[in-house]
Design an enzyme around this catalytic site. Structure first.
Site, PDB file in Angstrom:
ATOM      1  N   LYS A  50      30.657  59.465  39.797  1.00 36.08           N
ATOM      2  CA  LYS A  50      29.362  58.435  39.442  1.00 36.08           C
ATOM      3  C   LYS A  50      29.981  57.238  38.695  1.00 36.08           C
ATOM      4  O   LYS A  50      30.672  57.405  37.709  1.00 36.08           O
ATOM      5  CB  LYS A  50      28.402  59.163  38.732  1.00 36.08           C
ATOM      6  CG  LYS A  50      27.058  58.501  38.703  1.00 36.08           C
ATOM      7  CD  LYS A  50      26.655  58.822  40.322  1.00 36.08           C
ATOM      8  CE  LYS A  50      25.012  58.641  40.255  1.00 36.08           C
ATOM      9  NZ  LYS A  50      24.410  58.737  41.571  1.00 36.08           N
ATOM     10  N   THR A 101      27.304  64.089  41.919  1.00 35.69           N
ATOM     11  CA  THR A 101      27.626  62.737  41.228  1.00 35.69           C
ATOM     12  C   THR A 101      26.349  62.433  40.330  1.00 35.69           C
ATOM     13  O   THR A 101      26.657  62.033  39.059  1.00 35.69           O
ATOM     14  CB  THR A 101      27.642  61.624  41.849  1.00 35.69           C
ATOM     15  OG1 THR A 101      26.586  61.221  42.642  1.00 35.69           O
ATOM     16  CG2 THR A 101      28.901  61.709  42.799  1.00 35.69           C
ATOM     17  N   ARG A 114      52.999  22.027  26.386  1.00 34.39           N
ATOM     18  CA  ARG A 114      51.902  22.246  27.358  1.00 34.39           C
ATOM     19  C   ARG A 114      50.910  23.030  26.467  1.00 34.39           C
ATOM     20  O   ARG A 114      50.876  23.798  25.786  1.00 34.39           O
ATOM     21  CB  ARG A 114      52.276  22.661  28.664  1.00 34.39           C
ATOM     22  CG  ARG A 114      52.825  24.104  28.449  1.00 34.39           C
ATOM     23  CD  ARG A 114      53.009  24.779  29.875  1.00 34.39           C
ATOM     24  NE  ARG A 114      53.492  26.037  29.884  1.00 34.39           N
ATOM     25  CZ  ARG A 114      53.723  26.816  30.880  1.00 34.39           C
ATOM     26  NH1 ARG A 114      53.278  26.570  31.714  1.00 34.39           N
ATOM     27  NH2 ARG A 114      54.058  28.086  30.573  1.00 34.39           N
ATOM     28  N   HIS A 117      45.714  27.021  34.005  1.00 35.90           N
ATOM     29  CA  HIS A 117      46.392  25.735  33.778  1.00 35.90           C
ATOM     30  C   HIS A 117      45.169  24.735  33.355  1.00 35.90           C
ATOM     31  O   HIS A 117      44.028  24.718  33.593  1.00 35.90           O
ATOM     32  CB  HIS A 117      46.539  25.299  35.374  1.00 35.90           C
ATOM     33  CG  HIS A 117      47.589  26.300  35.791  1.00 35.90           C
ATOM     34  ND1 HIS A 117      48.546  26.474  35.288  1.00 35.90           N
ATOM     35  CD2 HIS A 117      47.500  27.051  36.836  1.00 35.90           C
ATOM     36  CE1 HIS A 117      49.538  27.227  36.170  1.00 35.90           C
ATOM     37  NE2 HIS A 117      48.958  27.558  37.198  1.00 35.90           N
TER      38      HIS A 117
END
Length: 297
Positions: free
Chosen positions: A12, A57, A175, A246
Site C-alpha cells: 500500500k 493492501t 559563480r 543554474h
C-alpha cells in the site's frame, strides 16, 4: 525458452499518517507518508489469481494507522522497523518487508512572541525519509532527506573542462551554486539515536556545501559524503543526487546598466544532474536495502 515470473512485491503506497500527541497541554505532531511492500511466495497471486497467501493492501494500511497509535512515532526509522518486523515475524507467509516513510516538518506558530501549544506552520525545507527492509538477511535502515534547497552566492568555480566544437560555456571562477539535494545513508546498526544523527548529518552536509571552495559540484558531493563517513562509523555508505540549479547573469547593457554578478535568471531546466556514492571499502553487504518499492525513500 520459458517465460517466468521475476522479482515481485506488493503493498500500500502513500498512506498519509498524522500522529498528534494530546496527552499534555503542549501537543506534538508527526506527519508521515508511509508506503509498505511485502515479499514472499506470492507467485500464485500473479500466475493464477490465487489470493491464499496475500495479506490485503488495505490491511497493511490499517496496520500503519494502528501502529501510529499503539507504537507511536518517536522516529520514522523506529516506526518503519516496528511495521517491518510485524509483517515479517507475525504474518505468515511474509518473508520480507520494505517500509518507506516521508516525514513533513512543522514548526510552532508564534503568537505574541510565544510558541503556541497546538498550532503549527508547515516548514518549507527538506522532506526527511527513511527506508526499512527486514528479511532473512537482517534489518537494514536507510536514512535520508530530499528537496533540501541550498544556494551560495560565491565560493564556486567551474573551469578547465573539456571543450569541443559544440562547447559554448565560458569558464568561471566565481559563480552562484545552487541545488535541491537528495541524500541517503545506510546504517550498519539499528541501535542509533535517529533524531540526533539525522540532525548531525544534515549539519555536516550544509557545512561542507557552505565552506568548501568548490571547483565543481562533483567535488562538493565527495566532501559531503566523506565527512559524514568520517563522523559516523556506523554509516556504511552515502548516496547523493544533486541537480545543478543554474543561475545566469542577466545582460543589462541594453539599459545602460552594469551587472557585476548581482542580477540573475534562475533556470529550472535543463539542469546538470550530479550523482555519487561514497562508501567504506569494507562496508558490509547491503542485501536488499536499496531495492525500492514505492520509490519515495
Amino acid at each position: 525458452m520459458a517465460i517466468i515470473l521475476g522479482d515481485h512485491q506488493y503493498g500500500k503506497a502513500e498512506n498519509r499518517v498524522v500522529r498528534i500527541y494530546r496527552d499534555a497541554k503542549r501537543h506534538e505532531i508527526r506527519d508521515l507518508n508511509v508506503s509498505t511492500a511485502l515479499r514472499g511466495p506470492f507467485d500464485p497471486a500473479y500466475l493464477s489469481g490465487d489470493q491464499t497467501n496475500v495479506l490485503p493492501t488495505d490491511t497493511q494500511k490499517n496496520t500503519a494507522f494502528a501502529f501510529a497509535k499503539s507504537k507511536g512515532v518517536e522516529s520514522i526509522e523506529d516506526f518503519g522497523l516496528d511495521l517491518a518486523r510485524h509483517f515479517v515475524h507475525d504474518v505468515a507467509p511474509v518473508e520480507g518487508a520494505r517500509i518507506e516513510v516521508e516525514e513533513y516538518a512543522w514548526e510552532r506558530a508564534v503568537v505574541d512572541g510565544v510558541e503556541h501549544d497546538h498550532t503549527w506552520l508547515r516548514k518549507g525545507q527538506e522532506i526527511r525519509t527513511a527506508a526499512v527492509t527486514v528479511d532473512a538477511t537482517g534489518e537494514h535502515v536507510i536514512g535520508g532527506f530530499k528537496n533540501l534547497v541550498l544556494l551560495k552566492s560565491t565560493g564556486s568555480e567551474f573551469a578547465g573542462f573539456l571543450s569541443d566544437e559544440y562547447t559554448t560555456l565560458q569558464e568561471t571562477h566565481d559563480r552562484v551554486m545552487a541545488t535541491s539535494l537528495v541524500a541517503q545513508w545506510r546504517f550498519t546498526s539499528v541501535e542509533v539515536d535517529w533524531e540526533k544523527i539525522y540532525a548531525g548529518i544534515k549539519q555536516i552536509m550544509v557545512r561542507e556545501f557552505a565552506t568548501l571552495q568548490s571547483l565543481a559540484l562533483q567535488q562538493t558531493l565527495w566532501h559531503m559524503g566523506r565527512s559524514v563517513l568520517e563522523a559516523y562509523p556506523f554509516v556504511a555508505e552515502v548516496r547523493l543526487k544533486a541537480p545543478n540549479k543554474h543561475h545566469f547573469a542577466v545582460d543589462l547593457s541594453p539599459f545602460e546598466l552594469e551587472n557585476p554578478g548581482e542580477v540573475f535568471i534562475a533556470a529550472d531546466r535543463p539542469y546538470g544532474l550530479i550523482e555519487a556514492t561514497v562508501l567504506r571499502d569494507d562496508a558490509p553487504d547491503a542485501g536488499d536495502a536499496w531495492r525500492i518499492s514505492a520509490g519515495l525513500a
